[in-house]
Design a protein around this motif. Sequence first.
Motif, PDB file in Angstrom:
ATOM      1  N   LYS A 189       0.814  -1.220   0.000  1.00 37.32           N
ATOM      2  CA  LYS A 189       0.000   0.000   0.000  1.00 37.32           C
ATOM      3  C   LYS A 189       0.843   1.263   0.000  1.00 37.32           C
ATOM      4  O   LYS A 189       0.407   2.297  -0.484  1.00 37.32           O
ATOM      5  N   ARG A 190       2.032   1.197   0.551  1.00 38.43           N
ATOM      6  CA  ARG A 190       2.919   2.360   0.603  1.00 38.43           C
ATOM      7  C   ARG A 190       3.792   2.496  -0.641  1.00 38.43           C
ATOM      8  O   ARG A 190       4.608   3.396  -0.726  1.00 38.43           O
ATOM      9  N   GLY A 191       3.663   1.563  -1.576  1.00 33.20           N
ATOM     10  CA  GLY A 191       4.446   1.618  -2.807  1.00 33.20           C
ATOM     11  C   GLY A 191       5.801   0.944  -2.727  1.00 33.20           C
ATOM     12  O   GLY A 191       6.605   1.061  -3.642  1.00 33.20           O
ATOM     13  N   HIS A 192       6.051   0.206  -1.639  1.00 29.83           N
ATOM     14  CA  HIS A 192       7.311  -0.507  -1.502  1.00 29.83           C
ATOM     15  C   HIS A 192       7.271  -1.796  -2.320  1.00 29.83           C
ATOM     16  O   HIS A 192       6.225  -2.438  -2.434  1.00 29.83           O
ATOM     17  N   LEU A 193       8.435  -2.187  -2.844  1.00 36.73           N
ATOM     18  CA  LEU A 193       8.536  -3.431  -3.592  1.00 36.73           C
ATOM     19  C   LEU A 193       8.377  -4.622  -2.657  1.00 36.73           C
ATOM     20  O   LEU A 193       8.925  -4.631  -1.559  1.00 36.73           O
ATOM     21  N   MET A 194       7.641  -5.631  -3.096  1.00 31.66           N
ATOM     22  CA  MET A 194       7.528  -6.884  -2.349  1.00 31.66           C
ATOM     23  C   MET A 194       8.181  -7.972  -3.196  1.00 31.66           C
ATOM     24  O   MET A 194       8.048  -7.977  -4.418  1.00 31.66           O
ATOM     25  N   THR A 195       8.880  -8.888  -2.536  1.00 31.08           N
ATOM     26  CA  THR A 195       9.572  -9.948  -3.250  1.00 31.08           C
ATOM     27  C   THR A 195       9.226 -11.311  -2.676  1.00 31.08           C
ATOM     28  O   THR A 195       8.864 -11.437  -1.510  1.00 31.08           O
ATOM     29  N   ALA A 196       9.367 -12.320  -3.534  1.00 32.41           N
ATOM     30  CA  ALA A 196       9.127 -13.713  -3.143  1.00 32.41           C
ATOM     31  C   ALA A 196      10.473 -14.430  -3.067  1.00 32.41           C
ATOM     32  O   ALA A 196      11.415 -14.078  -3.772  1.00 32.41           O
ATOM     33  N   TRP A 197      10.556 -15.450  -2.239  1.00 31.48           N
ATOM     34  CA  TRP A 197      11.797 -16.221  -2.109  1.00 31.48           C
ATOM     35  C   TRP A 197      12.051 -17.105  -3.312  1.00 31.48           C
ATOM     36  O   TRP A 197      13.192 -17.419  -3.636  1.00 31.48           O
ATOM     37  N   SER A 198      10.990 -17.568  -3.984  1.00 34.69           N
ATOM     38  CA  SER A 198      11.174 -18.527  -5.064  1.00 34.69           C
ATOM     39  C   SER A 198      10.412 -18.112  -6.321  1.00 34.69           C
ATOM     40  O   SER A 198       9.529 -17.261  -6.280  1.00 34.69           O
ATOM     41  N   LEU A 199      10.755 -18.728  -7.413  1.00 34.78           N
ATOM     42  CA  LEU A 199      10.165 -18.412  -8.709  1.00 34.78           C
ATOM     43  C   LEU A 199       8.654 -18.621  -8.770  1.00 34.78           C
ATOM     44  O   LEU A 199       7.949 -17.810  -9.374  1.00 34.78           O
ATOM     45  N   PRO A 200       8.083 -19.657  -8.147  1.00 36.13           N
ATOM     46  CA  PRO A 200       6.623 -19.807  -8.201  1.00 36.13           C
ATOM     47  C   PRO A 200       5.845 -18.634  -7.600  1.00 36.13           C
ATOM     48  O   PRO A 200       4.709 -18.391  -7.982  1.00 36.13           O
ATOM     49  N   GLY A 201       6.451 -17.897  -6.695  1.00 33.99           N
ATOM     50  CA  GLY A 201       5.784 -16.752  -6.094  1.00 33.99           C
ATOM     51  C   GLY A 201       5.964 -15.459  -6.870  1.00 33.99           C
ATOM     52  O   GLY A 201       5.414 -14.431  -6.516  1.00 33.99           O
ATOM     53  N   ALA A 202       6.750 -15.503  -7.940  1.00 37.63           N
ATOM     54  CA  ALA A 202       7.072 -14.302  -8.702  1.00 37.63           C
ATOM     55  C   ALA A 202       5.936 -13.877  -9.629  1.00 37.63           C
ATOM     56  O   ALA A 202       5.128 -14.689 -10.061  1.00 37.63           O
ATOM     57  N   LYS A 203       5.904 -12.588  -9.919  1.00 37.33           N
ATOM     58  CA  LYS A 203       4.979 -12.042 -10.920  1.00 37.33           C
ATOM     59  C   LYS A 203       5.600 -12.311 -12.280  1.00 37.33           C
ATOM     60  O   LYS A 203       6.750 -11.966 -12.529  1.00 37.33           O
ATOM     61  N   LEU A 204       4.852 -12.935 -13.182  1.00 38.18           N
ATOM     62  CA  LEU A 204       5.344 -13.230 -14.528  1.00 38.18           C
ATOM     63  C   LEU A 204       4.872 -12.164 -15.501  1.00 38.18           C
ATOM     64  O   LEU A 204       3.716 -11.745 -15.458  1.00 38.18           O
ATOM     65  N   PHE A 205       5.766 -11.725 -16.359  1.00 40.77           N
ATOM     66  CA  PHE A 205       5.447 -10.742 -17.384  1.00 40.77           C
ATOM     67  C   PHE A 205       5.570 -11.396 -18.750  1.00 40.77           C
ATOM     68  O   PHE A 205       6.560 -12.054 -19.039  1.00 40.77           O
ATOM     69  N   SER A 206       4.581 -11.201 -19.609  1.00 37.89           N
ATOM     70  CA  SER A 206       4.635 -11.778 -20.945  1.00 37.89           C
ATOM     71  C   SER A 206       5.424 -10.898 -21.904  1.00 37.89           C
ATOM     72  O   SER A 206       5.954 -11.380 -22.894  1.00 37.89           O
ATOM     73  N   GLU A 207       5.509  -9.622 -21.610  1.00 35.87           N
ATOM     74  CA  GLU A 207       6.253  -8.685 -22.451  1.00 35.87           C
ATOM     75  C   GLU A 207       7.515  -8.228 -21.720  1.00 35.87           C
ATOM     76  O   GLU A 207       7.444  -7.839 -20.556  1.00 35.87           O
ATOM     77  N   PRO A 208       8.660  -8.244 -22.394  1.00 36.82           N
ATOM     78  CA  PRO A 208       9.888  -7.798 -21.718  1.00 36.82           C
ATOM     79  C   PRO A 208       9.841  -6.329 -21.316  1.00 36.82           C
ATOM     80  O   PRO A 208      10.459  -5.938 -20.327  1.00 36.82           O
ATOM     81  N   LYS A 209       9.062  -5.516 -22.029  1.00 30.58           N
ATOM     82  CA  LYS A 209       9.000  -4.087 -21.689  1.00 30.58           C
ATOM     83  C   LYS A 209       8.381  -3.868 -20.309  1.00 30.58           C
ATOM     84  O   LYS A 209       8.746  -2.934 -19.608  1.00 30.58           O
ATOM     85  N   ASP A 210       7.452  -4.728 -19.905  1.00 32.48           N
ATOM     86  CA  ASP A 210       6.861  -4.616 -18.562  1.00 32.48           C
ATOM     87  C   ASP A 210       7.894  -4.936 -17.490  1.00 32.48           C
ATOM     88  O   ASP A 210       7.973  -4.265 -16.466  1.00 32.48           O
ATOM     89  N   ALA A 211       8.691  -5.983 -17.730  1.00 30.16           N
ATOM     90  CA  ALA A 211       9.736  -6.355 -16.776  1.00 30.16           C
ATOM     91  C   ALA A 211      10.808  -5.275 -16.715  1.00 30.16           C
ATOM     92  O   ALA A 211      11.329  -4.978 -15.644  1.00 30.16           O
ATOM     93  N   ILE A 212      11.117  -4.655 -17.846  1.00 29.30           N
ATOM     94  CA  ILE A 212      12.110  -3.576 -17.878  1.00 29.30           C
ATOM     95  C   ILE A 212      11.629  -2.393 -17.048  1.00 29.30           C
ATOM     96  O   ILE A 212      12.408  -1.767 -16.324  1.00 29.30           O
ATOM     97  N   ALA A 213      10.341  -2.077 -17.120  1.00 24.66           N
ATOM     98  CA  ALA A 213       9.789  -0.964 -16.336  1.00 24.66           C
ATOM     99  C   ALA A 213       9.933  -1.226 -14.846  1.00 24.66           C
ATOM    100  O   ALA A 213      10.310  -0.321 -14.081  1.00 24.66           O
ATOM    101  N   ILE A 214       9.661  -2.438 -14.394  1.00 27.25           N
ATOM    102  CA  ILE A 214       9.808  -2.788 -12.976  1.00 27.25           C
ATOM    103  C   ILE A 214      11.281  -2.738 -12.574  1.00 27.25           C
ATOM    104  O   ILE A 214      11.633  -2.249 -11.496  1.00 27.25           O
ATOM    105  N   GLU A 215      12.157  -3.239 -13.447  1.00 28.04           N
ATOM    106  CA  GLU A 215      13.587  -3.209 -13.159  1.00 28.04           C
ATOM    107  C   GLU A 215      14.069  -1.768 -12.978  1.00 28.04           C
ATOM    108  O   GLU A 215      14.798  -1.464 -12.038  1.00 28.04           O
TER     109      GLU A 215
END
Length: 71
Positions: A21-47
């Motif tokens: 809610k405060r806009g902080h990044l949240m992370t998962a310990w493993s790949l199954p908990g990760a947010k998947l992006f179908s477009e690389p441009k979306d992942a680049i924006a988060i990076e």
Amino acid sequence: MRGEHAYVVRIAGRFFYGFNKRGHLMTAWSLPGAKLFSEPKDAIAIERLAKMRGRQARTEIVGSVVVAGGL
């Protein structure tokens, strides 16, 4: 079997999955908990956002394969 590419953002050895809610990044310990992006441009924006928030040297985009459909 047919696979499609998906992208995830790895931050300091963990995987991005959202913002709180405060806009902080949240992370998962493993790949199954990760947010998947179908477009690389979306992942680049988060990076880029993660780098702006002080996680510069430890942020990367990781390619993955998602298998669609059942057996």
